[in-house]
Design a protein around this motif. Structure first.
Motif, PDB file in Angstrom:
ATOM      1  N   GLN A   1      -8.327  -8.500  -3.315  1.00 49.18           N
ATOM      2  CA  GLN A   1      -7.055  -7.798  -3.506  1.00 49.18           C
ATOM      3  C   GLN A   1      -5.901  -8.805  -3.527  1.00 49.18           C
ATOM      4  OE1 GLN A   1      -7.394  -4.716  -4.217  1.00 49.18           O
ATOM      5  NE2 GLN A   1      -9.150  -3.904  -3.117  1.00 49.18           N
TER       6      GLN A   1
ATOM      7  N   ASP B   1      -0.984  -8.523   5.019  1.00 52.94           N
ATOM      8  CA  ASP B   1      -1.637  -7.203   5.009  1.00 52.94           C
ATOM      9  C   ASP B   1      -3.120  -7.345   5.361  1.00 52.94           C
ATOM     10  OD1 ASP B   1       0.710  -6.002   4.065  1.00 52.94           O
ATOM     11  OD2 ASP B   1       0.160  -6.382   1.968  1.00 52.94           O
TER      12      ASP B   1
ATOM     13  N   ARG C   1      -1.830  -4.497  11.708  1.00 53.26           N
ATOM     14  CA  ARG C   1      -1.787  -4.613  10.245  1.00 53.26           C
ATOM     15  C   ARG C   1      -2.465  -3.398   9.588  1.00 53.26           C
ATOM     16  NH1 ARG C   1      -3.066 -10.933   8.609  1.00 53.26           N
ATOM     17  NH2 ARG C   1      -1.304 -11.859   9.714  1.00 53.26           N
ATOM     18  N   ALA C   2      -3.618  -2.995  10.134  1.00 49.62           N
ATOM     19  CA  ALA C   2      -4.323  -1.853   9.545  1.00 49.62           C
ATOM     20  C   ALA C   2      -3.452  -0.594   9.637  1.00 49.62           C
ATOM     21  CB  ALA C   2      -5.660  -1.641  10.256  1.00 49.62           C
TER      22      ALA C   2
ATOM     23  N   SER D   1      -2.266   0.723  -4.685  1.00 45.19           N
ATOM     24  CA  SER D   1      -1.338  -0.228  -4.057  1.00 45.19           C
ATOM     25  C   SER D   1      -0.208  -0.603  -5.006  1.00 45.19           C
ATOM     26  CB  SER D   1      -2.082  -1.509  -3.648  1.00 45.19           C
ATOM     27  OG  SER D   1      -3.121  -1.181  -2.759  1.00 45.19           O
TER      28      SER D   1
ATOM     29  N   PHE E   1      -7.782  -0.430   1.133  1.00 38.12           N
ATOM     30  CA  PHE E   1      -6.415  -0.824   1.521  1.00 38.12           C
ATOM     31  C   PHE E   1      -6.238  -0.917   3.031  1.00 38.12           C
ATOM     32  CE2 PHE E   1      -4.456   2.852   3.469  1.00 38.12           C
ATOM     33  CZ  PHE E   1      -5.441   3.814   3.236  1.00 38.12           C
TER      34      PHE E   1
ATOM     35  N   CYS F   1      -1.801  -7.118  -2.645  1.00 40.88           N
ATOM     36  CA  CYS F   1      -1.403  -7.117  -1.227  1.00 40.88           C
ATOM     37  C   CYS F   1      -0.827  -8.487  -0.889  1.00 40.88           C
ATOM     38  CB  CYS F   1      -2.585  -6.781  -0.315  1.00 40.88           C
ATOM     39  SG  CYS F   1      -3.849  -8.077  -0.233  1.00 40.88           S
TER      40      CYS F   1
ATOM     41  N   ARG G   1       1.877   2.907   5.231  1.00 43.37           N
ATOM     42  CA  ARG G   1       2.545   2.658   3.945  1.00 43.37           C
ATOM     43  C   ARG G   1       1.940   3.542   2.849  1.00 43.37           C
ATOM     44  NH1 ARG G   1       0.852  -2.389   2.419  1.00 43.37           N
ATOM     45  NH2 ARG G   1       2.024  -3.433   4.043  1.00 43.37           N
TER      46      ARG G   1
ATOM     47  N   ARG H   1      -0.272  -0.440   9.763  1.00 41.51           N
ATOM     48  CA  ARG H   1       0.858  -0.554   8.811  1.00 41.51           C
ATOM     49  C   ARG H   1       0.381  -0.218   7.396  1.00 41.51           C
ATOM     50  NH1 ARG H   1       2.893  -6.129   9.489  1.00 41.51           N
ATOM     51  NH2 ARG H   1       1.541  -6.565   7.720  1.00 41.51           N
ATOM     52  N   ASN H   2      -0.833  -0.704   7.035  1.00 44.32           N
ATOM     53  CA  ASN H   2      -1.366  -0.403   5.696  1.00 44.32           C
ATOM     54  C   ASN H   2      -1.555   1.103   5.514  1.00 44.32           C
ATOM     55  OD1 ASN H   2      -1.467  -3.160   5.253  1.00 44.32           O
ATOM     56  ND2 ASN H   2      -3.668  -3.342   5.702  1.00 44.32           N
TER      57      ASN H   2
ATOM     58  N   THR I   1      -8.111   1.017  -4.623  1.00 43.43           N
ATOM     59  CA  THR I   1      -7.046   0.321  -3.904  1.00 43.43           C
ATOM     60  C   THR I   1      -6.097  -0.436  -4.825  1.00 43.43           C
ATOM     61  OG1 THR I   1      -8.051   0.278  -1.736  1.00 43.43           O
ATOM     62  CG2 THR I   1      -6.677  -1.621  -2.299  1.00 43.43           C
TER      63      THR I   1
ATOM     64  N   TYR J   1      -7.673  -4.603   3.163  1.00 36.12           N
ATOM     65  CA  TYR J   1      -7.475  -5.545   2.058  1.00 36.12           C
ATOM     66  C   TYR J   1      -8.393  -6.769   2.236  1.00 36.12           C
ATOM     67  CZ  TYR J   1      -3.364  -2.918   0.430  1.00 36.12           C
ATOM     68  OH  TYR J   1      -2.516  -1.953  -0.054  1.00 36.12           O
TER      69      TYR J   1
END
Ligand code: PLP
Length: 380
Positions: A262, A272, A30-31, A239, A255, A268, A37, A33-34, A235, A258
Motif C-alpha cells: 500500500q 499509518d 495507528r490501527a 483509501s 487498511f 497510505c 478515518r 486511527r486508520n 483498500t 496497511y
C-alpha cells in the motif's frame, strides 16, 4: 526509548524483551486511527461501512471497530463468521462465494445473525432453499479482477434470473465485488479509474438484475434510481477516493494495518503502518551484507512488493517513540525467504548496527497473510 535503531534487543524497551520467536506487533493507536478515518469517510459519503475482518481476523481487534461505531462486518469464510458471531456480531456478510458443503453451519448461522451470502451460480442459489431463516443474497459480479463472479458482459446475469426468482423468503440485496485489480495500479489516477469503472460496471449489473427479476419496468430507465445495492471493497480504492461515489457499501480490510504494497502504491503514509513482525536475528554475514532472521514464508507467505530492482517480502523498520518507520528498501529488506528462514539484505551502515540476538522489525509486503499466519501477537 533510544532513537532509531531500537531493534537491538539489549536496547529494546521492556515490552519487547520477552520476544523469542516471530511475533506480530500491532500499533493500536495507528490501527484505531486508520479505522476512525475510514469510518468517517464512509459516514460523510452516506454509505454503509462493512469492514472486512479477514486481514486481522482477531475478535479483540474487532472490538476496536465496534468502538468506532461499526455494527456490520464482512468475513471471508464460514469459520470466520462463526468466530465473529460468537463474539457478539449480529450483521455478518460472508464475502466468499457460497460453499455449498458448509450448509449445516450456514443454516445455524442464519438462525443466529443477520447473514449475507455471496453467490455467482445457479447451484449455489438453489442450495439456499434449504436455509429456513431468511438471508441477504448478494450476487458476485466480476468487475475486472477476474477472480470470481459473473461476467456482466455475457449472458451470465440473465442465466441467474430463474434461480433468483425462486429465492422465496431470502432477499436479493445487491451486487458485490472486490476490485483487486486496483493493486496493479501504477499511479493514484489508475486506482481512481478502477473505482469509477468498477462502480459503473456493478451499477449496470444491478440494473440488469432488477430488470430480469421484475424490480425495474421496461420504461423505468433512469440511471441512478437503483433498487439493488452495490457493494465494493479494496483498500487502495477506499483509501484514495475522497468520496465513495456510485456505491452503497464499502468493505475494505487491509487498511486497518496497511503494508509495503500500500505504501508503494501511495495510498497510505509511513505512520499509518500499524503492523510489523518482530523477528529474532540468528546470524550476521558481513561479507554479503546479509542477516538471517527467524521468519520465513511460514510467517510472511510469498506475497511480495516490487521495487525498481525486483521484489521483496518486507522492509526493515526502525522503532522510534512514535512507532516504527521502514528504512529505505535499499537500506534493509527481506530479500529471500524459505520456510523458517528469512534473509535480510542491508546496507553496510545498517549491518554495523545489527547483532545476533537483536530483534528485526519487518513491515511485511502484504499484511493479510502474516496476520493470519503468525500465532504470537503483541499489542502496543
Ligand atoms: N472483499 C473481498 C471479497 C475480498 O476478497 C477482500 C480482500 O481480499 C476485501 C473485500 C478487502 O480488500 P482489501 O484487502 O484490499 O482491503
Amino acid at each position: 526509548m533510544p532513537e532509531n535503531l531500537a531493534y537491538h534487543s539489549p536496547a529494546a524497551p521492556e515490552r519487547f524483551a520477552s520476544i523469542d520467536r516471530p511475533t506480530l506487533v500491532v500499533d493500536r493507536a495507528r490501527a484505531e486511527r486508520n479505522i476512525a478515518r475510514m469510518a468517517a469517510k464512509a459516514a460523510a459519503s452516506g454509505v454503509r461501512f462493512r469492514p472486512h475482518q479477514k486481514t486481522h481476523n482477531n475478535v479483540e481487534i474487532g472490538e476496536w471497530f465496534r468502538a468506532a461505531g461499526v455494527t456490520a462486518i464482512t468475513v471471508s469464510s464460514v469459520e470466520h463468521a462463526v468466530r465473529f458471531a460468537d463474539a457478539g456480531w449480529d450483521d455478518i456478510t460472508i464475502a466468499f462465494p457460497l460453499v455449498t458443503r458448509a450448509m449445516p453451519v450456514i443454516r445455524d448461522l442464519a438462525a443466529r445473525v443477520h447473514l449475507g451470502l455471496l453467490v455467482d451460480n445457479a447451484v449455489a442459489i438453489e442450495t439456499l432453499r434449504s436455509v429456513p431463516d431468511p438471508v441477504d443474497v448478494w450476487v458476485d459480479v466480476d468487475g475486472g479482477y477476474h477472480r470470481s463472479g459473473v461476467d456482466p458482459e455475457g449472458g451470465g446475469l440473465f442465466d441467474l434470473r430463474e434461480p433468483l426468482l425462486g429465492l422465496g423468503r431470502h432477499r436479493l440485496r445487491g451486487v458485490m465485488t472486490h476490485a483487486g485489480n486496483s493493486y496493479k495500479a501504477h499511479e493514484l489516477a489508475d486506482i481512481r479509474e478502477v473505482w469509477r469503472r468498477t462502480a459503473a460496471t456493478l451499477s449496470y449489473a444491478a440494473e440488469a438484475l432488477e430488470r430480469y427479476t421484475g424490480r425495474r419496468g421496461p420504461d423505468d430507465d433512469d440511471i441512478g434510481d437503483r433498487r439493488l445495492e452495490v457493494s465494493v471493497g479494496d483498500t487502495p480504492g477506499c483509501s484514495v477516493m475522497e468520496r465513495f461515489a456510485g456505491v452503497d457499501e464499502v468493505r475494505p480490510g487491509n487498511f486497518v494495518f496497511y503494508d509495503c504494497q500500500q505504501l508503494a502504491l501511495g495510498v497510505c503514509d509511513e505512520d499509518d503502518l500499524a503492523l510489523a513482525v518482530a523477528c529474532p536475528i540468528a546470524a550476521v554475514y558481513p561479507q554479503r551484507n546479509e542477516v538471517l532472521i527467524h521468519g520465513g514464508s511460514v510467517q510472511f507467505s510469498r506475497d511480495a512488493a516490487t521495487w525498481p530492482y525486483g521484489e521483496h517480502y518486507g522492509r526493515l523498520a526502525t522503532v522510534e517513540a512514535d512507532g516504527w518507520h521502514p528504512l529505505p528498501v535499499e537500506a534493509g529488506h527481506l530479500r529471500a525467504i524459505s520456510q523458517e528462514h528469512g534473509v535480510l539484505r542491508v546496507s553496510p551502515e545498517v549491518l554495523a548496527e545489527l547483532r545476533v540476538g537483536d530483534l528485526a522489525f519487518i513491515v511485511p509486503a502484504h499484511a493479510c497473510l502474516p496476520a493470519n499466519l503468525v500465532r504470537d501477537w503483541l499489542f502496543i
